[in-house]
Design an enzyme around this catalytic site. Structure first.
Site, PDB file in Angstrom:
ATOM      1  N   ALA A  59       0.841  -1.267  -0.040  1.00  0.00           N
ATOM      2  CA  ALA A  59       0.043  -0.047  -0.027  1.00  0.00           C
ATOM      3  C   ALA A  59       0.919   1.215   0.073  1.00  0.00           C
ATOM      4  CB  ALA A  59      -0.919   0.188   1.333  1.00  0.00           C
ATOM      5  N   TYR A  95      -5.953  -5.354   3.041  1.00  0.00           N
ATOM      6  CA  TYR A  95      -6.128  -4.341   4.060  1.00  0.00           C
ATOM      7  C   TYR A  95      -6.532  -3.203   3.895  1.00  0.00           C
ATOM      8  CZ  TYR A  95      -3.481  -8.660   5.474  1.00  0.00           C
ATOM      9  OH  TYR A  95      -2.944  -9.908   5.857  1.00  0.00           O
ATOM     10  N   THR A  97      -7.968   0.644   6.328  1.00  0.00           N
ATOM     11  CA  THR A  97      -7.610   1.341   7.493  1.00  0.00           C
ATOM     12  C   THR A  97      -8.950   2.101   8.045  1.00  0.00           C
ATOM     13  OG1 THR A  97      -6.459   3.574   7.695  1.00  0.00           O
ATOM     14  CG2 THR A  97      -7.453   3.316   5.689  1.00  0.00           C
ATOM     15  N   ASP A  98      -8.540   2.343   9.217  1.00  0.00           N
ATOM     16  CA  ASP A  98      -9.493   3.361  10.233  1.00  0.00           C
ATOM     17  C   ASP A  98      -9.721   4.542   9.644  1.00  0.00           C
ATOM     18  OD1 ASP A  98      -6.782   3.460  10.716  1.00  0.00           O
ATOM     19  OD2 ASP A  98      -6.971   4.609  12.533  1.00  0.00           O
ATOM     20  N   TYR A 121      -5.447   9.812   1.652  1.00  0.00           N
ATOM     21  CA  TYR A 121      -4.957   8.215   1.884  1.00  0.00           C
ATOM     22  C   TYR A 121      -6.275   7.663   1.984  1.00  0.00           C
ATOM     23  CZ  TYR A 121      -3.347   4.222   4.870  1.00  0.00           C
ATOM     24  OH  TYR A 121      -3.201   3.263   5.364  1.00  0.00           O
TER      25      TYR A 121
HETATM   26  P1  NDP Z   1       4.186  -0.613   4.989  1.00  0.00           P
HETATM   27  O1  NDP Z   1       4.160   0.807   4.766  1.00  0.00           O
HETATM   28  O2  NDP Z   1       4.808  -1.035   6.224  1.00  0.00           O
HETATM   29  O3  NDP Z   1       4.391  -1.477   3.930  1.00  0.00           O
HETATM   30  C1  NDP Z   1       3.721  -1.196   2.630  1.00  0.00           C
HETATM   31  C2  NDP Z   1       4.453  -2.270   1.700  1.00  0.00           C
HETATM   32  O4  NDP Z   1       3.939  -1.880   0.253  1.00  0.00           O
HETATM   33  C3  NDP Z   1       5.914  -1.993   1.398  1.00  0.00           C
HETATM   34  O5  NDP Z   1       6.499  -3.399   1.423  1.00  0.00           O
HETATM   35  C4  NDP Z   1       6.172  -1.071   0.064  1.00  0.00           C
HETATM   36  O6  NDP Z   1       7.417  -1.817  -0.447  1.00  0.00           O
HETATM   37  C5  NDP Z   1       4.773  -1.794  -0.558  1.00  0.00           C
HETATM   38  N1  NDP Z   1       4.810  -0.835  -1.771  1.00  0.00           N
HETATM   39  C6  NDP Z   1       4.247   0.546  -1.469  1.00  0.00           C
HETATM   40  N2  NDP Z   1       4.478   0.999  -2.519  1.00  0.00           N
HETATM   41  C7  NDP Z   1       4.397   0.164  -3.552  1.00  0.00           C
HETATM   42  C8  NDP Z   1       4.477   0.068  -5.185  1.00  0.00           C
HETATM   43  N3  NDP Z   1       4.335   1.295  -5.813  1.00  0.00           N
HETATM   44  N4  NDP Z   1       4.690  -1.289  -5.677  1.00  0.00           N
HETATM   45  C9  NDP Z   1       5.086  -2.192  -4.943  1.00  0.00           C
HETATM   46  N5  NDP Z   1       4.759  -2.186  -3.646  1.00  0.00           N
HETATM   47  C10 NDP Z   1       4.823  -1.069  -2.982  1.00  0.00           C
HETATM   48  O7  NDP Z   1       2.525  -0.967   5.339  1.00  0.00           O
HETATM   49  P2  NDP Z   1       1.878  -1.909   6.597  1.00  0.00           P
HETATM   50  O8  NDP Z   1       2.442  -3.009   6.435  1.00  0.00           O
HETATM   51  O9  NDP Z   1       1.996  -0.905   7.857  1.00  0.00           O
HETATM   52  O10 NDP Z   1       0.483  -1.622   6.052  1.00  0.00           O
HETATM   53  C11 NDP Z   1      -0.108  -2.976   5.616  1.00  0.00           C
HETATM   54  C12 NDP Z   1      -1.598  -2.554   5.265  1.00  0.00           C
HETATM   55  O11 NDP Z   1      -2.300  -2.192   6.504  1.00  0.00           O
HETATM   56  C13 NDP Z   1      -1.938  -1.662   4.034  1.00  0.00           C
HETATM   57  O12 NDP Z   1      -3.021  -2.001   3.718  1.00  0.00           O
HETATM   58  C14 NDP Z   1      -1.982  -0.059   4.981  1.00  0.00           C
HETATM   59  O13 NDP Z   1      -2.792   0.762   4.389  1.00  0.00           O
HETATM   60  C15 NDP Z   1      -2.973  -0.933   6.180  1.00  0.00           C
HETATM   61  N6  NDP Z   1      -2.896  -0.040   7.456  1.00  0.00           N
HETATM   62  C16 NDP Z   1      -1.702   0.535   7.880  1.00  0.00           C
HETATM   63  C17 NDP Z   1      -1.570   1.036   9.082  1.00  0.00           C
HETATM   64  C18 NDP Z   1      -0.273   1.600   9.679  1.00  0.00           C
HETATM   65  O14 NDP Z   1      -0.279   2.339  10.718  1.00  0.00           O
HETATM   66  N7  NDP Z   1       0.738   1.396   8.919  1.00  0.00           N
HETATM   67  C19 NDP Z   1      -2.806   1.470   9.706  1.00  0.00           C
HETATM   68  C20 NDP Z   1      -4.155   1.178   8.876  1.00  0.00           C
HETATM   69  C21 NDP Z   1      -4.082   0.281   7.913  1.00  0.00           C
HETATM   70  P3  NDP Z   1       8.741  -0.963  -0.157  1.00  0.00           P
HETATM   71  O15 NDP Z   1       9.058  -2.105   1.096  1.00  0.00           O
HETATM   72  O16 NDP Z   1       9.566  -1.328  -1.450  1.00  0.00           O
HETATM   73  O17 NDP Z   1       8.606   0.229  -0.041  1.00  0.00           O
END
Ligand code: NDP
Length: 302
Positions: A59, A95, A97-98, A121
């Site tokens: 994401a 996944y 989000t809130d 977002y």
């Molecule tokens: P992270 O930011 O830790 O990880 C996101 C991942 O998405 C990374 O591996 C990143 O790759 C990858 N990514 C981003 N852009 C691209 C792209 N253009 N192409 C391919 N891959 C990409 O997110 P979280 O694990 O924290 O979040 C997981 C889920 O939970 C998401 O759907 C998020 O929206 C949701 N969520 C997260 C919250 C939070 O507090 N973090 C709160 C609520 C919901 P790279 O490692 O290369 O950057």
């Protein structure tokens, strides 16, 4: 069962990679394997892998940056998800989000409460939810909140780093939610996947997945320092409560981010742990000096 895991380097993705049973064939997809900013890349990767289940942990999660880079946030969080939903796997797990809510509700949000995001977002993630719904295939959407895990940039590791560098910190006290460990999200996802593999899946749809209880960012920060102290790592930094408007972030955030998790706990027969339990674990693992070094390095390059 064959699984394509997008976002395998992220907080949730890497927690999943560490937990998915070895009996399954798991194909991790990092950004270099399928850049979701590139139209068609997600669909092409799935066509190549032909998984039974797609787990999308990728994401655009830079909430403030999304305000000025809306096109890119929508591309990753809405349009790439539309490609994944249409890619022809039996199941899609994604996944959300809130931040799809405006935070004006008095209690915890249920899955069927009206959405009304306050920031780009949140709108882009809601676009992903809608793309999945419009496709009509079998899917699980897990909405979660305030994710943390050791070794990644998040509120816990940021507070530990800043508290070691500064004498005082201002932290927002008028937004509440549930800090949720990536481990809890991954464990719950694995349980849902097991049921899919055994042919007794939980009902397709949207579910709230968060640790139990709630706190403000301010009390959360205080708790992080308390846990650090309990683990023998005293950080003499004063934490001061401020309002969100005083703090002044680019993106507006909901005042109330609490998610009611009754539906998912009932579906899985689970009892989600308190947010404190997860945070205590993340702090303890993060203050191991080797892990802390990695975090500082990552943030330095971030
Ligand atoms: P992270 O930011 O830790 O990880 C996101 C991942 O998405 C990374 O591996 C990143 O790759 C990858 N990514 C981003 N852009 C691209 C792209 N253009 N192409 C391919 N891959 C990409 O997110 P979280 O694990 O924290 O979040 C997981 C889920 O939970 C998401 O759907 C998020 O929206 C949701 N969520 C997260 C919250 C939070 O507090 N973090 C709160 C609520 C919901 P790279 O490692 O290369 O950057």
């Amino acid at each position: 069962m064959r699984i394509a895991l997008l976002g395998s380097n992220g907080q949730v993705g890497s927690a999943l990679l560490a937990r998915l049973p070895r009996a399954w064939s798991v194909v991790p997809l990092a950004r270099r394997d399928a850049d979701l900013l590139v139209p068609g890349a997600a669909a092409a990767a799935i066509a190549r892998i032909r998984p039974d289940v797609i787990v999308n942990a990728a994401a655009w999660t830079a909430v403030d940056k999304a305000e000025t880079e809306a096109t890119r946030a929508y591309r990753v969080n809405s349009e790439a998800v539309r490609e994944l939903a249409a890619a022809g796997a039996d199941w899609l797990i994604s996944y959300s989000t809130d931040y799809v809510f405006d935070g004006r509700k008095a209690g915890a949000y249920r899955e069927d409460d009206a959405t009304a995001p306050l920031n780009v977002y949140g709108w882009s993630k809601l676009g992903g939810e809608q793309a999945i719904a419009e496709n009509g295939g079998k899917s699980l959407i897990f909405r979660t909140s305030w994710v943390h895990t050791p070794g990644h940039a998040n509120f816990v590791t940021t507070i530990l780093r800043l508290a070691a560098e500064r004498e005082s910190l201002n932290v927002v006290d008028d937004q509440i939610g549930a800090p949720t460990s990536a481990g809890l999200i991954a464990d719950t996802t694995v349980e849902a996947l097991k049921r899919i593999s055994e042919g007794r899946p939980i009902e397709a749809g949207t579910y709230h997945l968060a640790a139990s209880g709630a706190t403000s960012w301010f009390h959360y920060a205080q708790f992080i320092l308390q846990c650090a102290e309990e683990a023998g790592h005293t950080l003499p930094c004063a934490i001061h409560p401020v309002s969100a408007s005083q703090y002044g972030q680019a993106a507006m955030r909901p005042a109330n981010s609490q998610l009611d998790t009754t539906k998912l706990e009932a579906a899985l027969g689970a009892d989600f742990p308190s947010w404190q339990e997860g945070v205590r674990q993340t702090v303890a693992q993060s203050i191991n000096p080797a892990v802390l070094d990695t975090v500082s390095l990552r943030q330095g390059h971030g």
